[in-house]
Motif scaffolding. Structure first.
Motif: not given
Length: 91
Positions: A23-25, A28-30, A34-38
């Motif tokens: 499931g989504f957590k 793991h996403a924030a 990851r935000i900098r790369e995006y």
């Protein structure tokens, strides 16, 4: 109808995805990395798209001052150059 039945059977009833994905957590996403790369990918792309629209608006304002025949020639040449730019950009 078949797709909804497949989804219901495979994901809701049999839960085939549970072994591979729990499931989504948000934790793991924030992550900042990851935000900098995006953002490093998103901001230049968004600026490029925005500049295309700004350029198109400026060209539209200029084209409003042309006569019918001049506008037709301008529009045809602009479209040809746009298609050339798209082909070159795809390479």
């Amino acid at each position: 109808l078949q797709l909804s039945e497949y989804w219901l059977g495979a994901f809701r009833i049999k839960r085939y995805h549970a072994a591979a994905w729990d499931g989504f957590k948000w934790r793991h996403a924030a992550k900042w990395s990851r935000i900098r790369e995006y953002l490093s990918l998103y901001v230049p792309s968004a600026a490029s798209s925005a500049s295309d629209w700004w350029r198109l608006s400026a060209i539209g304002a200029f084209a409003a001052t042309l006569g019918d025949q001049d506008l037709a020639v301008f529009n045809a040449s602009y479209r040809l150059l746009w298609m050339a730019l798209t082909v070159v950009g795809a390479l």
